[in-house]
Enzyme design. Sequence first.
Site, PDB file in Angstrom:
ATOM      1  N   ASP A  65       0.879  -1.213   0.096  1.00 16.26           N
ATOM      2  CA  ASP A  65      -0.323   0.353  -0.344  1.00 16.26           C
ATOM      3  C   ASP A  65       0.543   1.237  -0.267  1.00 16.26           C
ATOM      4  OD1 ASP A  65      -1.952  -1.742   2.400  1.00 16.26           O
ATOM      5  OD2 ASP A  65      -2.514  -1.265  -0.075  1.00 16.26           O
ATOM      6  N   ASP A  84     -10.291  -5.261  -0.952  1.00 11.36           N
ATOM      7  CA  ASP A  84      -9.691  -4.496   0.085  1.00 11.36           C
ATOM      8  C   ASP A  84     -10.134  -3.944   1.451  1.00 11.36           C
ATOM      9  OD1 ASP A  84      -6.003  -3.028  -0.491  1.00 11.36           O
ATOM     10  OD2 ASP A  84      -7.263  -3.337   1.296  1.00 11.36           O
TER      11      ASP A  84
HETATM   12  C1  DX5 Z   1      -6.675   0.699   2.644  1.00 14.77           C
HETATM   13  C2  DX5 Z   1      -5.674  -0.563   3.122  1.00 14.77           C
HETATM   14  C3  DX5 Z   1      -5.800  -1.828   3.641  1.00 14.77           C
HETATM   15  C4  DX5 Z   1      -5.062  -2.549   3.933  1.00 14.77           C
HETATM   16  C5  DX5 Z   1      -6.048  -3.983   4.707  1.00 14.77           C
HETATM   17  O1  DX5 Z   1      -5.833   2.069   2.604  1.00 14.77           O
HETATM   18  O2  DX5 Z   1      -5.327  -0.583   1.453  1.00 14.77           O
HETATM   19  O3  DX5 Z   1      -7.599  -2.067   3.302  1.00 14.77           O
HETATM   20  O4  DX5 Z   1      -4.652  -2.983   2.580  1.00 14.77           O
HETATM   21  O5  DX5 Z   1      -6.732  -3.907   5.418  1.00 14.77           O
HETATM   22  P1  DX5 Z   1      -6.907  -4.749   6.278  1.00 14.77           P
HETATM   23  O6  DX5 Z   1      -6.661  -4.903   7.631  1.00 14.77           O
HETATM   24  O7  DX5 Z   1      -8.293  -3.943   6.662  1.00 14.77           O
HETATM   25  O8  DX5 Z   1      -6.863  -5.838   6.273  1.00 14.77           O
END
Ligand code: DX5
Length: 215
Positions: A37, A174
């Site tokens: 990310d 996601d």
């Molecule tokens: C948000 C990020 C999250 C991460 C995964 O900007 O992209 O979505 O990848 O987050 P969680 O902890 O919700 O799996």
Amino acid sequence: MPDHSILITPSILAADLSHLQEEVDSIADAADWLQVDVMDGHFVPNLSFGAPVIKSLKTSLPLDIHLMVSNPADRVQEFLDLNVANITFHAEAVKKTKERKDLIAQIRAGGATAGIAINPETPIDTVGDVLDDLDLLLVMSVHPGFGGQGFIDHVLGQVQTARSAFPDLMIQMDGGIDDTTAPKCIKAGANNLVSGSFIFGASDRTMAIKSLLPS
Ligand code: DX5
């Protein structure tokens, strides 16, 4: 890498970044992709990491770059130079069709697949101009910027709409994906699930990854 039609993509945003290589090693056998990310503190309120951190990683997992940045065209080449597998930019950051198509072409010419992401409040028809050109559609199930948020159910309808229209498109989701929300995503038509907190928060990460898949 396991052989299944639903890809599981752990997100390193939720990993212990002080031991990032060990964290990646801990999921390498069970995961399909690894999501990075990239946040610029402008498109989203958070600032995360960029190409130098990725360059330091030693993994055979396909790297999936999620650009949560205001100027993705400025960032793409540094990741293409690292031979990443996929680069996804946000529709909200690139609004003009020609710019979207040019960016998709640049990503593909650089050897990666190209994806576009939409936030929960962005209607699916705003990317209708490029869905035929894409390798991947990312439908966010949280507002981008931070891990550990709650799953936003209403985006499932967008996934169903996209799957009905594009049976062969890779549809990724996601945000807030765990063993309770993953089945909803798969039923709606997603075939690539990004999960951070659930996987990296688990003591047995292989079991956590397997729990996201249809039994
Ligand atoms: C948000 C990020 C999250 C991460 C995964 O900007 O992209 O979505 O990848 O987050 P969680 O902890 O919700 O799996």
